[in-house]
Design a protein around this motif. Structure first.
Motif, PDB file in Angstrom:
ATOM      1  N   LEU A   1       0.847  -1.190   0.000  1.00 52.95           N
ATOM      2  CA  LEU A   1       0.000   0.000   0.000  1.00 52.95           C
ATOM      3  C   LEU A   1       0.881   1.237   0.000  1.00 52.95           C
ATOM      4  O   LEU A   1       1.946   1.262   0.632  1.00 52.95           O
ATOM      5  N   ASP A   2       0.437   2.283  -0.721  1.00 48.84           N
ATOM      6  CA  ASP A   2       1.213   3.513  -0.637  1.00 48.84           C
ATOM      7  C   ASP A   2       0.890   4.209   0.688  1.00 48.84           C
ATOM      8  O   ASP A   2       0.001   3.794   1.435  1.00 48.84           O
ATOM      9  N   PHE A   3       1.634   5.250   0.980  1.00 47.95           N
ATOM     10  CA  PHE A   3       1.513   5.897   2.291  1.00 47.95           C
ATOM     11  C   PHE A   3       0.128   6.492   2.526  1.00 47.95           C
ATOM     12  O   PHE A   3      -0.386   6.468   3.642  1.00 47.95           O
ATOM     13  N   TYR A   4      -0.478   7.014   1.476  1.00 48.87           N
ATOM     14  CA  TYR A   4      -1.815   7.602   1.622  1.00 48.87           C
ATOM     15  C   TYR A   4      -2.853   6.516   1.931  1.00 48.87           C
ATOM     16  O   TYR A   4      -3.719   6.702   2.783  1.00 48.87           O
ATOM     17  N   GLU A   5      -2.761   5.401   1.220  1.00 55.24           N
ATOM     18  CA  GLU A   5      -3.680   4.295   1.481  1.00 55.24           C
ATOM     19  C   GLU A   5      -3.464   3.722   2.870  1.00 55.24           C
ATOM     20  O   GLU A   5      -4.411   3.317   3.541  1.00 55.24           O
ATOM     21  N   ARG A   6      -2.207   3.666   3.293  1.00 59.22           N
ATOM     22  CA  ARG A   6      -1.887   3.118   4.610  1.00 59.22           C
ATOM     23  C   ARG A   6      -2.563   3.929   5.715  1.00 59.22           C
ATOM     24  O   ARG A   6      -3.081   3.380   6.677  1.00 59.22           O
TER      25      ARG A   6
ATOM     26  N   PRO B   1      -6.809  10.998   1.538  1.00 56.84           N
ATOM     27  CA  PRO B   1      -6.653  11.274   0.110  1.00 56.84           C
ATOM     28  C   PRO B   1      -5.278  11.887  -0.180  1.00 56.84           C
ATOM     29  O   PRO B   1      -4.602  12.383   0.721  1.00 56.84           O
ATOM     30  N   LYS B   2      -4.874  11.871  -1.446  1.00 56.59           N
ATOM     31  CA  LYS B   2      -3.552  12.375  -1.820  1.00 56.59           C
ATOM     32  C   LYS B   2      -3.419  13.877  -1.609  1.00 56.59           C
ATOM     33  O   LYS B   2      -2.314  14.385  -1.464  1.00 56.59           O
ATOM     34  N   ASP B   3      -4.517  14.591  -1.568  1.00 59.25           N
ATOM     35  CA  ASP B   3      -4.456  16.035  -1.352  1.00 59.25           C
ATOM     36  C   ASP B   3      -4.728  16.416   0.117  1.00 59.25           C
ATOM     37  O   ASP B   3      -5.057  17.562   0.418  1.00 59.25           O
ATOM     38  N   ALA B   4      -4.557  15.479   1.024  1.00 54.45           N
ATOM     39  CA  ALA B   4      -4.833  15.723   2.446  1.00 54.45           C
ATOM     40  C   ALA B   4      -3.826  16.715   3.024  1.00 54.45           C
ATOM     41  O   ALA B   4      -2.642  16.705   2.668  1.00 54.45           O
TER      42      ALA B   4
ATOM     43  N   ARG C   1      -3.020  18.428   8.925  1.00 55.29           N
ATOM     44  CA  ARG C   1      -3.939  18.144  10.035  1.00 55.29           C
ATOM     45  C   ARG C   1      -4.662  16.808   9.838  1.00 55.29           C
ATOM     46  O   ARG C   1      -4.795  16.013  10.767  1.00 55.29           O
ATOM     47  N   ALA C   2      -5.128  16.554   8.613  1.00 57.27           N
ATOM     48  CA  ALA C   2      -5.825  15.301   8.320  1.00 57.27           C
ATOM     49  C   ALA C   2      -4.873  14.111   8.436  1.00 57.27           C
ATOM     50  O   ALA C   2      -5.253  13.049   8.929  1.00 57.27           O
ATOM     51  N   ILE C   3      -3.641  14.296   7.995  1.00 53.68           N
ATOM     52  CA  ILE C   3      -2.649  13.226   8.079  1.00 53.68           C
ATOM     53  C   ILE C   3      -2.335  12.914   9.534  1.00 53.68           C
ATOM     54  O   ILE C   3      -2.280  11.750   9.944  1.00 53.68           O
TER      55      ILE C   3
ATOM     56  N   ARG D   1       7.204  15.401  -1.254  1.00 56.43           N
ATOM     57  CA  ARG D   1       7.422  15.729  -2.667  1.00 56.43           C
ATOM     58  C   ARG D   1       8.149  14.617  -3.387  1.00 56.43           C
ATOM     59  O   ARG D   1       7.863  14.309  -4.543  1.00 56.43           O
ATOM     60  N   LYS D   2       9.128  13.989  -2.717  1.00 54.30           N
ATOM     61  CA  LYS D   2       9.874  12.896  -3.332  1.00 54.30           C
ATOM     62  C   LYS D   2       8.971  11.691  -3.610  1.00 54.30           C
ATOM     63  O   LYS D   2       9.114  11.022  -4.614  1.00 54.30           O
ATOM     64  N   VAL D   3       8.036  11.434  -2.715  1.00 56.45           N
ATOM     65  CA  VAL D   3       7.102  10.324  -2.897  1.00 56.45           C
ATOM     66  C   VAL D   3       6.143  10.627  -4.041  1.00 56.45           C
ATOM     67  O   VAL D   3       5.777   9.739  -4.814  1.00 56.45           O
ATOM     68  N   ALA D   4       5.763  11.888  -4.203  1.00 57.50           N
ATOM     69  CA  ALA D   4       4.807  12.278  -5.230  1.00 57.50           C
ATOM     70  C   ALA D   4       5.396  12.142  -6.626  1.00 57.50           C
ATOM     71  O   ALA D   4       4.676  12.016  -7.606  1.00 57.50           O
ATOM     72  N   ILE D   5       6.705  12.147  -6.739  1.00 54.64           N
ATOM     73  CA  ILE D   5       7.363  12.057  -8.061  1.00 54.64           C
ATOM     74  C   ILE D   5       7.377  10.644  -8.556  1.00 54.64           C
ATOM     75  O   ILE D   5       7.329   9.671  -8.044  1.00 54.64           O
TER      76      ILE D   5
END
Length: 136
Positions: A68-73, A77-80, A83-85, A132-136
């Motif tokens: 799972l990627d970090f957002y799914e884990r 959502p990817k734009d969180a 605070r939400a994280i 940012r590195k993960v988003a690339i």
């Protein structure tokens, strides 16, 4: 001399009703079929809706998912935003913290795997440069 404050009951009506119902169950001696060979009132009526207890010797199946990627884990959502994280991490860390889990060794190992994964996800997503590195 009389107190000017109105008399208030110590327990609310709902709480009192719950406590009385709970006490009535204990006083009535509701037993299961295993105890003294008699069935409880629900079982005498043939109540099939009551859930059966899970056996203690059943094998534990870990629900940890690899890949799972970090957002799914963290379940965000990817734009969180931060605070939400952070909120998602705190909620999951309370669920999967190894000190909070009581159970068999397999359950503790599974929760430890979850906890390590959500901690790594939080550390990565909470740092803007790493994110940012993960988003690339």
């Amino acid at each position: 001399m009389r107190d000017a404050r109105p008399h208030r009951p110590l327990l609310s009506g709902v709480l009192l009703a719950v406590l009385l119902a709970h006490a009535a169950l204990h006083v009535s001696g509701a037993e299961t079929c295993e105890e003294e060979g008699s069935c409880s009132k629900d079982e005498e009526k043939g109540d099939k809706d009551s859930p059966e207890p899970a056996p203690d010797d059943s094998p534990y199946v870990c629900d940890f998912a690899e890949g799972l990627d970090f957002y799914e884990r963290l379940g965000v959502p990817k734009d969180a935003n931060e605070r939400a994280i952070k909120k998602a991490f705190r909620k999951l860390s309370l669920t999967y913290h190894p000190d909070k889990v009581k159970g068999k060794t397999e359950e503790k190992e599974c929760s430890q795997s979850h906890f390590i994964a959500i901690t790594k996800a939080y550390e990565t997503l909470s740092d803007e440069e790493k994110r940012r590195k993960v988003a690339i």
